[in-house]
Design a protein around this motif. Structure first.
Motif, PDB file in Angstrom:
ATOM      1  N   ALA A  10     -31.002  -4.034 -18.175  1.00 25.56           N
ATOM      2  CA  ALA A  10     -32.074  -3.550 -17.560  1.00 25.56           C
ATOM      3  C   ALA A  10     -33.358  -4.820 -17.730  1.00 25.56           C
ATOM      4  O   ALA A  10     -33.188  -5.517 -18.576  1.00 25.56           O
ATOM      5  CB  ALA A  10     -32.721  -2.409 -18.494  1.00 25.56           C
ATOM      6  N   HIS A  19     -38.038  -4.367 -29.189  1.00 30.62           N
ATOM      7  CA  HIS A  19     -37.442  -3.549 -30.235  1.00 30.62           C
ATOM      8  C   HIS A  19     -36.057  -3.787 -30.477  1.00 30.62           C
ATOM      9  O   HIS A  19     -35.459  -4.382 -29.542  1.00 30.62           O
ATOM     10  CB  HIS A  19     -38.016  -2.243 -30.166  1.00 30.62           C
ATOM     11  N   TYR A  24     -30.099  -4.894 -28.943  1.00 25.60           N
ATOM     12  CA  TYR A  24     -28.799  -4.195 -28.829  1.00 25.60           C
ATOM     13  C   TYR A  24     -28.380  -4.491 -27.293  1.00 25.60           C
ATOM     14  O   TYR A  24     -27.021  -5.097 -26.976  1.00 25.60           O
ATOM     15  CB  TYR A  24     -28.961  -2.934 -29.095  1.00 25.60           C
ATOM     16  N   ALA A 232     -38.644  -2.484  -9.536  1.00 27.40           N
ATOM     17  CA  ALA A 232     -37.777  -2.900 -10.786  1.00 27.40           C
ATOM     18  C   ALA A 232     -36.130  -3.069 -10.276  1.00 27.40           C
ATOM     19  O   ALA A 232     -35.777  -3.910 -10.596  1.00 27.40           O
ATOM     20  CB  ALA A 232     -38.100  -1.925 -11.872  1.00 27.40           C
ATOM     21  N   LEU A 233     -35.669  -1.976  -9.719  1.00 24.42           N
ATOM     22  CA  LEU A 233     -34.437  -1.945  -9.379  1.00 24.42           C
ATOM     23  C   LEU A 233     -34.015  -3.275  -8.165  1.00 24.42           C
ATOM     24  O   LEU A 233     -32.754  -3.877  -8.541  1.00 24.42           O
ATOM     25  CB  LEU A 233     -33.909  -0.641  -8.656  1.00 24.42           C
ATOM     26  N   TYR A 236     -32.291  -6.827  -9.297  1.00 27.41           N
ATOM     27  CA  TYR A 236     -30.747  -7.220  -9.267  1.00 27.41           C
ATOM     28  C   TYR A 236     -30.736  -7.983  -7.927  1.00 27.41           C
ATOM     29  O   TYR A 236     -29.673  -8.872  -8.053  1.00 27.41           O
ATOM     30  CB  TYR A 236     -30.043  -6.273  -9.447  1.00 27.41           C
ATOM     31  N   GLY A 261     -29.525   1.733 -20.863  1.00 19.43           N
ATOM     32  CA  GLY A 261     -29.411   2.648 -21.753  1.00 19.43           C
ATOM     33  C   GLY A 261     -29.353   3.796 -21.313  1.00 19.43           C
ATOM     34  O   GLY A 261     -29.471   3.993 -19.923  1.00 19.43           O
ATOM     35  N   ASP A 263     -31.152   6.424 -21.166  1.00 19.54           N
ATOM     36  CA  ASP A 263     -32.163   7.153 -20.531  1.00 19.54           C
ATOM     37  C   ASP A 263     -32.462   6.894 -19.218  1.00 19.54           C
ATOM     38  O   ASP A 263     -33.193   7.446 -18.571  1.00 19.54           O
ATOM     39  CB  ASP A 263     -33.428   6.647 -21.462  1.00 19.54           C
ATOM     40  N   ILE A 264     -31.803   5.637 -18.671  1.00 16.58           N
ATOM     41  CA  ILE A 264     -32.384   5.354 -17.281  1.00 16.58           C
ATOM     42  C   ILE A 264     -31.023   5.294 -16.310  1.00 16.58           C
ATOM     43  O   ILE A 264     -30.995   4.540 -15.291  1.00 16.58           O
ATOM     44  CB  ILE A 264     -33.154   3.938 -17.293  1.00 16.58           C
ATOM     45  N   HIS A 290     -25.363   2.844 -22.168  1.00 12.58           N
ATOM     46  CA  HIS A 290     -25.041   2.471 -23.737  1.00 12.58           C
ATOM     47  C   HIS A 290     -25.753   3.726 -24.365  1.00 12.58           C
ATOM     48  O   HIS A 290     -26.971   4.287 -23.715  1.00 12.58           O
ATOM     49  CB  HIS A 290     -25.131   1.379 -24.040  1.00 12.58           C
ATOM     50  N   PHE A 292     -28.036   5.080 -27.625  1.00 10.61           N
ATOM     51  CA  PHE A 292     -29.463   4.410 -28.125  1.00 10.61           C
ATOM     52  C   PHE A 292     -29.175   4.466 -29.728  1.00 10.61           C
ATOM     53  O   PHE A 292     -28.531   4.986 -30.418  1.00 10.61           O
ATOM     54  CB  PHE A 292     -30.537   5.626 -28.214  1.00 10.61           C
ATOM     55  N   LEU A 293     -29.944   3.374 -30.295  1.00 14.00           N
ATOM     56  CA  LEU A 293     -30.063   3.065 -32.008  1.00 14.00           C
ATOM     57  C   LEU A 293     -31.063   3.783 -32.486  1.00 14.00           C
ATOM     58  O   LEU A 293     -32.180   3.834 -31.910  1.00 14.00           O
ATOM     59  CB  LEU A 293     -30.520   1.432 -31.878  1.00 14.00           C
TER      60      LEU A 293
HETATM   61  O1  ME8 Z   1     -36.552   1.199 -19.294  1.00 11.92           O
HETATM   62  N1  ME8 Z   1     -31.361   1.807 -28.310  1.00 11.92           N
HETATM   63  O2  ME8 Z   1     -37.514  -0.663 -19.687  1.00 11.92           O
HETATM   64  P1  ME8 Z   1     -37.525  -0.326 -21.427  1.00 11.92           P
HETATM   65  C1  ME8 Z   1     -31.020   1.319 -27.373  1.00 11.92           C
HETATM   66  N2  ME8 Z   1     -38.284  -1.240 -17.299  1.00 11.92           N
HETATM   67  N3  ME8 Z   1     -31.276   0.915 -26.113  1.00 11.92           N
HETATM   68  C2  ME8 Z   1     -32.557   1.011 -25.955  1.00 11.92           C
HETATM   69  C3  ME8 Z   1     -33.551   1.973 -26.917  1.00 11.92           C
HETATM   70  C4  ME8 Z   1     -32.826   2.068 -27.977  1.00 11.92           C
HETATM   71  N4  ME8 Z   1     -33.621   2.661 -29.155  1.00 11.92           N
HETATM   72  N5  ME8 Z   1     -34.815   1.736 -26.270  1.00 11.92           N
HETATM   73  C5  ME8 Z   1     -34.595   1.481 -25.170  1.00 11.92           C
HETATM   74  C6  ME8 Z   1     -36.989   0.013 -18.911  1.00 11.92           C
HETATM   75  N6  ME8 Z   1     -33.378   0.858 -24.904  1.00 11.92           N
HETATM   76  C7  ME8 Z   1     -37.230  -0.354 -17.460  1.00 11.92           C
HETATM   77  C8  ME8 Z   1     -35.940  -0.513 -16.846  1.00 11.92           C
HETATM   78  S1  ME8 Z   1     -34.334  -1.628 -14.944  1.00 11.92           S
HETATM   79  C9  ME8 Z   1     -34.258  -1.858 -13.316  1.00 11.92           C
HETATM   80  C10 ME8 Z   1     -36.078  -1.163 -15.240  1.00 11.92           C
HETATM   81  C11 ME8 Z   1     -32.941   0.425 -23.617  1.00 11.92           C
HETATM   82  O3  ME8 Z   1     -38.182  -1.751 -22.086  1.00 11.92           O
HETATM   83  C12 ME8 Z   1     -33.257   1.230 -22.267  1.00 11.92           C
HETATM   84  O4  ME8 Z   1     -32.384   2.255 -22.322  1.00 11.92           O
HETATM   85  O5  ME8 Z   1     -38.046   0.913 -21.810  1.00 11.92           O
HETATM   86  C13 ME8 Z   1     -33.092   0.250 -21.241  1.00 11.92           C
HETATM   87  O6  ME8 Z   1     -31.908   0.060 -20.659  1.00 11.92           O
HETATM   88  C14 ME8 Z   1     -33.645  -1.210 -21.912  1.00 11.92           C
HETATM   89  O7  ME8 Z   1     -33.542  -0.730 -23.346  1.00 11.92           O
HETATM   90  C15 ME8 Z   1     -35.201  -1.207 -21.592  1.00 11.92           C
HETATM   91  O8  ME8 Z   1     -35.953  -0.355 -21.741  1.00 11.92           O
END
Ligand code: ME8
Length: 519
Positions: A10, A19, A24, A232-233, A236, A261, A263-264, A290, A292-293
């Protein structure tokens, strides 16, 4: 040229510092990229920052800076973190780059030409944190009685003129896609969630905003910026030079894997393939969501302010310890909870006591008893053969299959099993006691261990590139000799036939202490 492999993470929101979740995901992608490069594939690995949207605009306003200033500063933290974590991306992508605006507009025009975009008025519940509209039926009640999104974030009733994408038209084509390509969404649990969502019916999607201007302008309608997820998408594609660089596109598109992750997943497995179908562009091969941590069972997020700085963890425990821990501790598709004690205990038991100690004992004996000359193999016993067969099976077969399947914890579990087998072997053979009684047998035992250790190091180069490179360098194994599929007996004979001399070995993984207080 070798088989191309295009892998993306992502792109991260740079509305705060990175974070542990960002670390991860990017580490996992890096391991996969390094694994495929090791196997001879031509890898293109892209990560970056997602800089548009209301969330960025609001954060910048709160801080009294422009969105671009915020993006420039924060995006730098992501770059620095990825350098520190030894991420080997080929491209760090920023959506504020001019070429990305052109690419997003090209995708927009293609969807418009297909009759899939129309202007209307939008009213609905919008979550700024998620940058998404939700149906009334999806909302949950917060503690104070206010309405929250299914992710638990605040929503506001929003009314605006907006362009719409005819998502409803793609319900059946999407269901056909999931049926025809069961591997399009992984793991299975996420696939089922998406299936249920799409089967429930798709409404057209609001894809432009007029309330702010930090984004990609809608072609021919300068008062609208694209909904941030549309641009955003598109990253790629832009990363491959879309729409102009047809050669790069032909080489690497469709992407082999979008690693994201959980959530998306909806954005990647519903909206994205629908946009691509509309624009007449091939679909990616796979979307993997995947887990979440969690920090001691609690969700970390920039918005909630309970984040751990992954760079600090790397400083505290070592980059490779952190990389190993994150992939070893949790099953990749599932959530995992981490703590300082868990990192320390995993590293001490597996890296310091098991693998590090094995390498240290073996190399020290060769350094002391053989003056650093790689020992010759005399007669091999059934125990020697069994150990080498075990290591070859794990390194040459089980681990590659698991890595390719994103089953990182399983790959490392098999690796640990082989390390345990080496430790059991060294204890049973006790080469330290053979120096005076049977020098030749001692040589054969140490030679067997040397080959096994080198091969086990090669197998985890993708996970721990820095320390394994140091170890293999110290063992005289050059980059071109690092082959997981090597036949160990022959490989060792060639290495020992050279004029390499082992220097006094240095410890690989120091024993760690858990911090008395959480840092
Ligand atoms: O969602 N554990 O950005 P993002 C594991 N900009 N993965 C995590 C996490 C956690 N606690 N928290 C977030 C976005 N992620 C968009 C994406 S793609 C075209 C646009 C993962 O900064 C989350 O699922 O909020 C995502 O894959 C990535 O970190 C970036 O999250």
């Amino acid at each position: 040229m070798a088989d191309p492999f295009y892998l993306t993470t992502a792109i991260h929101y740079p509305n705060g510092k990175p974070h542990i979740g960002h670390a991860y995901e990017t580490i996992a992608a890096d391991v996969l990229a390094r694994f495929h490069r090791q196997g001879g594939r031509e890898v293109r690995f892209q990560t970056g920052t997602d800089e548009h949207g209301l969330k960025m605009a609001q954060k910048a306003r709160d801080l009294g800076v422009t969105p671009r200033e915020l993006a420039d500063e924060m995006s730098g933290y992501f770059r620095d973190l990825f350098a520190k974590l030894d991420i080997s991306h080929d491209r760090f992508f920023r959506t504020s780059e001019a070429e990305h605006h052109r690419a997003s507009q090209a995708l927009w025009r293609a969807m418009e030409a297909n009759g899939d975009l129309y202007l209307d008025r939008y009213e609905g519940w919008y979550s700024i944190r998620d940058e998404a509209y939700y149906d009334e039926s999806e909302l949950v009640d917060g503690e104070g009685g206010d309405k929250l999104s299914p992710q638990g974030t605040p929503v506001e009733w929003t009314v605006e003129e907006s362009w719409f994408f005819r998502l409803s038209k793609y319900q059946q084509p999407l269901l056909d896609l999931y049926r025809e390509r069961p591997d399009f969404i992984r793991p299975e649990s996420r696939r089922n969630e998406v299936l249920r969502f799409v089967e429930g019916g798709l409404r057209d999607l609001s894809v432009s905003r007029t309330s702010f201007d930090w984004g990609v302008k809608v072609p021919g309608h300068d008062d609208h910026v694209m909904y941030v997820w549309v641009d955003a998408l598109t990253n790629y594609l832009t990363g491959l030079g879309f729409p102009d660089d047809t050669e790069e596109m032909a080489r690497f598109w469709p992407a082999d894997l979008h690693l994201i992750g959980k959530d998306i997943v909806r954005f990647h497995a519903v909206y994205w393939p629908a946009f691509l179908m509309s624009a007449g562009i091939a679909l990616p091969k796979q979307v993997f969501g995947h887990g979440f941590l969690l920090n001691r069972g609690q969700k970390e997020s920039k918005s909630l302010g309970n984040t751990t700085d992954p760079g600090e963890l790397a400083d505290l425990y070592g980059v490779d310890v952190l990389r190993y821990f994150l992939l070893r501790e949790f099953s990749f598709g599932q959530d995992g909870s981490y703590s300082h004690e868990a990192i320390v205990s995993r590293s001490n038991s597996e890296l310091a006591n098991s693998f590090g100690n094995l390498a240290q004992r073996t190399l020290s004996l060769i350094f002391k008893n053989c003056d650093g000359v790689l020992p010759s193999v005399h007669e091999r016993t059934a125990e020697d053969d069994a150990l080498l067969a075990h290591v070859s099976r794990v390194v040459g077969k089980e681990m590659p299959v698991a890595y390719a399947d994103l089953a990182f914890a399983q790959a490392l579990e098999a690796w640990m099993g082989a390390v345990f087998a080496c430790n059991a072997y060294i204890d049973a053979q006790a080469p330290w006691a053979l120096k005076k009684t049977d020098f030749k047998r001692m040589e054969t035992v140490l030679a067997t261990l040397y080959a096994a250790i080198a091969q086990l190091a090669v197998a985890v180069v993708p996970v721990m590139p820095g320390s394994m490179d140091r170890l293999l360098g110290a063992m005289g194994v050059d980059a071109h000799q690092r082959d997981p599929a090597a036949i160990l007996e022959e490989w060792y004979a060639a290495l020992a036939g050279g004029d390499f001399r082992l220097a006094k070995p240095e410890g690989l993984f120091p024993r760690l202490e858990a911090p008395a207080q959480e840092p």
